[in-house]
Each structure stands twice: as structure tokens, then as C-alpha cells.
Design a protein around this motif. Structure first.
Motif, PDB file in Angstrom:
ATOM      1  N   ARG A 118      54.020   2.355   9.826  1.00 11.75           N
ATOM      2  CA  ARG A 118      53.753   2.527  11.260  1.00 11.75           C
ATOM      3  C   ARG A 118      52.669   1.536  11.681  1.00 11.75           C
ATOM      4  O   ARG A 118      51.550   1.585  11.173  1.00 11.75           O
ATOM      5  CB  ARG A 118      53.315   3.964  11.537  1.00 11.75           C
ATOM      6  N   LEU A 119      53.027   0.638  12.589  1.00 13.12           N
ATOM      7  CA  LEU A 119      52.095  -0.378  13.063  1.00 13.12           C
ATOM      8  C   LEU A 119      51.691  -0.104  14.505  1.00 13.12           C
ATOM      9  O   LEU A 119      52.532   0.236  15.338  1.00 13.12           O
ATOM     10  CB  LEU A 119      52.733  -1.772  13.017  1.00 13.12           C
ATOM     11  N   MET A 120      50.415  -0.277  14.784  1.00 11.70           N
ATOM     12  CA  MET A 120      49.960  -0.271  16.167  1.00 11.70           C
ATOM     13  C   MET A 120      49.675  -1.716  16.562  1.00 11.70           C
ATOM     14  O   MET A 120      49.031  -2.454  15.807  1.00 11.70           O
ATOM     15  CB  MET A 120      48.699   0.576  16.352  1.00 11.70           C
ATOM     16  N   VAL A 121      50.186  -2.134  17.709  1.00 10.89           N
ATOM     17  CA  VAL A 121      49.992  -3.514  18.161  1.00 10.89           C
ATOM     18  C   VAL A 121      49.097  -3.529  19.393  1.00 10.89           C
ATOM     19  O   VAL A 121      49.058  -2.572  20.169  1.00 10.89           O
ATOM     20  CB  VAL A 121      51.328  -4.212  18.466  1.00 10.89           C
ATOM     21  N   ASP A 122      48.401  -4.630  19.556  1.00 17.08           N
ATOM     22  CA  ASP A 122      47.510  -4.804  20.691  1.00 17.08           C
ATOM     23  C   ASP A 122      48.313  -5.023  21.970  1.00 17.08           C
ATOM     24  O   ASP A 122      49.453  -5.486  21.941  1.00 17.08           O
ATOM     25  CB  ASP A 122      46.598  -5.999  20.413  1.00 17.08           C
ATOM     26  N   GLU A 123      47.685  -4.749  23.105  1.00 14.17           N
ATOM     27  CA  GLU A 123      48.361  -4.897  24.400  1.00 14.17           C
ATOM     28  C   GLU A 123      48.698  -6.353  24.714  1.00 14.17           C
ATOM     29  O   GLU A 123      49.540  -6.628  25.573  1.00 14.17           O
ATOM     30  CB  GLU A 123      47.480  -4.322  25.515  1.00 14.17           C
ATOM     31  N   GLU A 124      48.048  -7.307  24.033  1.00 17.35           N
ATOM     32  CA  GLU A 124      48.337  -8.718  24.266  1.00 17.35           C
ATOM     33  C   GLU A 124      49.451  -9.260  23.376  1.00 17.35           C
ATOM     34  O   GLU A 124      49.822 -10.428  23.477  1.00 17.35           O
ATOM     35  CB  GLU A 124      47.068  -9.547  24.042  1.00 17.35           C
ATOM     36  N   MET A 125      49.980  -8.418  22.491  1.00 16.64           N
ATOM     37  CA  MET A 125      51.024  -8.864  21.570  1.00 16.64           C
ATOM     38  C   MET A 125      52.297  -9.241  22.334  1.00 16.64           C
ATOM     39  O   MET A 125      52.819  -8.473  23.133  1.00 16.64           O
ATOM     40  CB  MET A 125      51.347  -7.749  20.572  1.00 16.64           C
TER      41      MET A 125
END
Length: 455
Positions: free
Chosen positions: A180-187
Motif C-alpha cells: 500500500r503506497l501513499m503518494v503526494d498530491e504533486e505526483m
């Protein structure tokens, strides 16, 4: 004899030139030159005491950030946080704009991956690695990122799928189930889709992970205090030098030069006169001319050590005489003074809501209630504020619909209520505030405005 005559001729020419030089009038300065010199001299004359609170970040500070991120990942039930070059990458790995610019628009992903590592002591530390094109690996090592040890690079060749390379790397292959990966809003979207197709479960920025950057350390607070107090002081010192005939764009240029004297790097400035200020962010060509009755709105931001200022002041020029009494206030000035006071009171009421466990919505509603009660509700056209840090605008956002976000100690915000009367004028006051545990917000802009003659 000829040599003597030649020598005498040169001697005569020399003194003739000196005489002519002495007769030349001194170079004349323009009102704009005088304005610039006055503004810079005034600001330098302060000695820049506001800079004393700014202390640079160390490698240990960045390692602490990543460790707090790792602990937040555990709290949110996420296996890793993935970010590409941008502001969040800068926050965790100290890559500034000139360094990341050659990476950011690339179709080849260069990703920082932070995972929680559980130590035998029970403590959670950050384990960081970089998914990097093989031919760029050495350049990545030369970036000088704040890591105590050599950075761990997961290389991928041009004919490989980079996302599958990350999925099969030891750091993820040892995990059970779907990582499970969380990505930044700028991704960027194509990277998120690539990760998803490779077998990762991708979720957006949220929860405790988002709050890591929202809650500032004491060092961050010190830098924010320095850059915002300094920006306000630059506006105040510049205002003392204003004279009739200056244009909006001329004032903006001089303000930029004034800020630079203290090492503050301006990245935006909005200078608006009267009806131009009825559009909160302007949009004119900057040619309107200053006179004694002008209501001036200045909204400006600068950077110091990677952190942002964002302040606004609305005022009369210094050459307009202040009325001796309320009875002496001319008719053209009355509504401007009334609106100035209303907006200031709205800001005051919003500050009272900068307390632990208040909602983001409550801050906006407090200011909006004052302005609506005064009959200007429709003229307050934007939210009351936003978070501020390495970006001038960052979460949490203070709008009347944001009931879900609860304020915590260490969060920093703008409060910037405004009233904008089309074809007449606009008023906005903006300062920066820190939420503290003791329920009393701390001002990070030195001093709030006192009045339209003392911003």
C-alpha cells in the motif's frame, strides 16, 4: 624644445579637461531613483533584527522529518510514501528548484520512497531509497541530499518497466500481500497509474502523513517568523518613501529590490490602487498612478531558507494628512475607513479561532460573520486563509466548508479577510499565525496593522 612644447600642450589640455569636468552638473536623479534609494536605506537602517530567529536546517532535522513520516505511515497503515521532485521532495530531501528542475518534467520517474523500519527497541525509523534511471544514479548521489549515510538507489534500465522494478526490489518483495503506497498530491497521474498497474495499491495524501508537514518544528517557526516579519517591515519602510506620481508596477519593482537587501527573495508582489484592488489578485497592467486619495493594497511574498512569507497591507500614502477628528473626515474617505475597520475586526475574530481542536471552517466563519453583519458579505469573495510553510499556499485550507480538518498545535496559517467593492476599492489584511497549545495564537508577522496610516 619640441618635447617641452608637447608637454606643455598636454598639461594645458589636462587642466582644461578638469575645468570642464568641474563645470558639468551632477547627474540628476528621478523621483523613482529617490524612492528606491529611500526605501532601501530605510530597510537597511532597521539592522534586520528579524533575521535572528532564522536558523538553517541540518541533516539531523531532515532525518527527524523522515522518521516522523515513517511513524505516521505506521499510524495510517501504509507501507511506503512515494514522492517525485517537487515541494514535498524538497521538504524531506532538501532538493531546491534549480536542482530538481532537470528531473521534474522528465518522463523517466525519479522517486523518493520512504518506508517504516521497526527496530528491535520498538522504535520506528525511516528507511529511504530512490527509484532512479541507471544512467542518472551518479548524478543523484551528487545532489548532496541530507542523509547521514550513502543513499540507497534502486536503478532501472531504459528498456525495463520502472514500476515493476520497484515492485520486485527487495524492499517490497519481502512484504506479504499488496503493498500500500501513499503518494503526494504533486505526483503526476502517469506515475500513479504506472504504480497501480505494477501491483501497488495507491492512495492519496491524507491522515497523519499529511500532518507531518502541516505541523511545524520550532526551527521552521523561527524561519517563518523571520521571513514574514521582514516582509511586513519592508512594506512599512517602503511606504514612508511614497510620493505622488509613482505607478503600481514601479512600487512593486522597488519593493522587490528592498526585500533583496535583507536576503529575502521575492516571488510575487501585488500592488493595486483603489478600484484595481477590487479584484483580489489584480490583473491590470500596473500603470495606475498614485495620488493623495489613493487606497493602496500590497500583497507580497518572499522566500528565506526555503520558507515563504505571504502578507498583505492596505493603507493611505504618507503624504495624505490624517484627519484631526472624526468630524474632519471628508466624505470620499468615510467608506474606506469604515471598510478598513470592518476587515480588521473580521481578522481579529478569526484569530480567536486559531485554537487546538477548532475546525478550519470555524476560522473562516468567524471572519465572515463580522463582514456579513456589516452588510458586505457578498464582497468577501475568497476563503479567509490557508496553511503556509515551504509553499505560500499549503494545507490545511480555511474555508467555511472545511469542517473535517481540526487544528493542531504547530500549524501555521494566514488570516486574510477582505472586502472588494467593484469600481471603488478593495481592502485586505493578512498576517501569519501559529496555533499553540495554550489556546492563544502567536503572531508571526511582528505586529498587526494599527490603521490605514500605520500598516
Amino acid at each position: 624644445m619640441g618635447l617641452i612644447l608637447v608637454g606643455m600642450g598636454i598639461y594645458s589640455l589636462f587642466w582644461s579637461f578638469i575645468g570642464m569636468t568641474r563645470m558639468q552638473p551632477a547627474a540628476r536623479t528621478t523621483p523613482l531613483d529617490d524612492f528606491e534609494t529611500c526605501s532601501i536605506d530605510n530597510f537597511r537602517g532597521t539592522g534586520y533584527p528579524f533575521l535572528d530567529t532564522a536558523v538553517p536546517m541540518t541533516v539531523e532535522d531532515f532525518e527527524d522529518r523522515r522518521d516522523r513520516l515513517a511513524q505516521a505511515l505506521v499510524a495510517d497503515g501504509v507501507d511506503a510514501f512515494v514522492v517525485e521532485p517537487g515541494y514535498t521532495f524538497k521538504y524531506y530531501a532538501n532538493i531546491s528548484q534549480p536542482e530538481w528542475e532537470v528531473w521534474e518534467p522528465e518522463e523517466r520517474p525519479f522517486l523518493l520512497v520512504v518506508q517504516p523500519e521497526h527496530l528491535p527497541s520498538g522504535k520506528v525509523k525511516a528507511k529511504s531509497s530512490f527509484l532512479c534511471p541507471s544512467f542518472e544514479a551518479e548524478r543523484a548521489r551528487l545532489l548532496g541530499m541530507p542523509f547521514a549515510e550513502a543513499i540507497d538507489i534502486i536503478p532501472w534500465e531504459e528498456h525495463w518497466n520502472p514500476y515493476e522494478t520497484l515492485k520486485t526490489a527487495e524492499t517490497f518483495s519481502r512484504l506479504r500481500g499488496t503493498p500500500r503506497l501513499m503518494v503526494d498530491e504533486e505526483m503526476r497521474d502517469f506515475i500513479q497509474r504506472g504504480l497501480g498497474r505494477a501491483g501497488f495499491h495507491v492512495v492519496g495524501l491524507q491522515g497523519e502523513v499529511e500532518r507531518v508537514r502541516q505541523i511545524k518544528s520550532e526551527k521552521e517557526i523561527g524561519i517563518l517568523r523571520a521571513v514574514n516579519t521582514g516582509t511586513v517591515e519592508a512594506v512599512r519602510q517602503m511606504r514612508k518613501c511614497l510620493s505622488p506620481g509613482l505607478t503600481e508596477s514601479e512600487i512593486a519593482r522597488v519593493l522587490d529590490k528592498t526585500l533583496l537587501c535583507a536576503g529575502l527573495e521575492p516571488f510575487f508582489d501585488i500592488v493595486l490602487f483603489d478600484e484595481n484592488a477590487a479584484n483580489p489578485h489584480g490583473g491590470t497592467n500596473g500603470s495606475k498612478v498614485l495620488d493623495a486619495e489613493t487606497f493602496v493594497l500590497i500583497d507580497v511574498g518572499a522566500h528565506l531558507m526555503g520558507y515563504s512569507s505571504d502578507i498583505c497591507r492596505t493603507f493611505f500614502p504618507p503624504f495624505l494628512e490624517r484627519p484631526a477628528s472624526d468630524a474632519a473626515v471628508p466624505d470620499w474617505m468615510k467608506e474606506k475607513l469604515d471598510v478598513w475597520d470592518i476587515v480588521f475586526e473580521a481578522q481579529t475574530k478569526s484569530i480567536d479561532q486559531f485554537i487546538v481542536n477548532a475546525t478550519a471552517a470555524s476560522v473562516d466563519i468567524a471572519a465572515r460573520t463580522v463582514i456579513s453583519a456589516a452588510g458586505y458579505g457578498d464582497a468577501f469573495t475568497h476563503r479567509v486563509g490557508h496553511g503556509i510553510g515551504i509553499k505560500a499556499h499549503e494545507s490545511p485550507y480555511l474555508n467555511k466548508g472545511n469542517h473535517e480538518t481540526v487544528l493542531r498545535a504547530g500549524m501555521t496559517f494566514t488570516s486574510e479577510p477582505g472586502v472588494y467593492l467593484v469600481d471603488k476599492f478593495g481592502v485586505r489584511h493578512e498576517d501569519i499565525f501559529l496555533v499553540r497549545e495554550n489556546d492563544t495564537a502567536e503572531l508571526l508577522t511582528g505586529q498587526r496593522a494599527i490603521g490605514p496610516w500605520d500598516p
